[in-house]
Design a protein around this motif. Structure first.
Motif, PDB file in Angstrom:
ATOM      1  N   GLY A 138       0.787  -1.227   0.000  1.00 29.31           N
ATOM      2  CA  GLY A 138       0.000   0.000   0.000  1.00 29.31           C
ATOM      3  C   GLY A 138       0.821   1.280   0.000  1.00 29.31           C
TER       4      GLY A 138
ATOM      5  N   LYS B  44       0.120   3.535  -3.153  1.00 27.87           N
ATOM      6  CA  LYS B  44      -1.208   4.128  -3.017  1.00 27.87           C
ATOM      7  C   LYS B  44      -1.193   5.267  -2.000  1.00 27.87           C
TER       8      LYS B  44
ATOM      9  N   TYR C  67      -1.411  -0.871 -12.972  1.00 27.65           N
ATOM     10  CA  TYR C  67      -1.443  -0.414 -11.576  1.00 27.65           C
ATOM     11  C   TYR C  67      -2.277   0.849 -11.395  1.00 27.65           C
TER      12      TYR C  67
ATOM     13  N   GLU D 190      -1.961   9.216  -2.467  1.00 33.13           N
ATOM     14  CA  GLU D 190      -2.982   9.831  -1.613  1.00 33.13           C
ATOM     15  C   GLU D 190      -2.444  11.110  -0.969  1.00 33.13           C
TER      16      GLU D 190
ATOM     17  N   VAL E 150      -5.499   2.503  -8.492  1.00 34.81           N
ATOM     18  CA  VAL E 150      -5.303   3.476  -7.407  1.00 34.81           C
ATOM     19  C   VAL E 150      -5.931   4.833  -7.747  1.00 34.81           C
TER      20      VAL E 150
END
Length: 133
Positions: free
Chosen positions: A84, A87, A114, A91, A118
């Motif tokens: 993660g 991601k 990918y 974010e 995301v």
């Protein structure tokens, strides 16, 4: 559970960046330390992921903060894939550039599957003039 720390207030040492790029397979001019250093010096937002003292992920963005943001680099150490980190770097990048700015990128061929996972939408309106060096 991994204890990954995310930071937006430091630029990693050039050697750490090069090591991460080479480990992750991100095609960058890792043989040219001055160019890598300049890439970071001239960027607007750098988000890093750390496992203790080890740099395990980075995102590097060039932005005007109000319209467009180019996510120029996203690299995660392959030993940390599926955790993660990528991601989370995206974010934090989106949070920092704000709601007025889009985030766009050019994907390496191996990451094309990918980015839709995301939150990115595939875009077919782009154009590119390749660098000569």
């Amino acid at each position: 559970m991994l204890e990954i720390n995310y930071k937006t207030d430091i630029v990693p040492a050039t050697a750490q960046i090069i090591e991460l790029y080479e480990a992750s397979g991100l095609p960058r001019p890792t043989h040219d330390t001055e160019r890598i250093a300049a890439m970071y010096k001239n960027s607007d937002l750098i988000v890093t992921a750390w496992d203790g003292e080890n740099l395990v992920g980075v995102s590097r963005t060039i932005t005007d903060w109000v319209w467009s943001s180019y996510l120029a680099d996203l690299a995660v150490n392959p030993n940390y894939k599926q955790s993660g980190i990528g991601k989370k770097l995206i974010e934090i990048t989106r949070e920092k550039v704000g709601e007025q700015s889009m985030v766009l990128l050019l994907s390496v061929p191996t990451a094309m599957e990918y980015y839709p996972k995301v939150g990115f939408k595939k875009e077919d309106r782009g154009f590119l003039i390749e660098r000569s060096k």
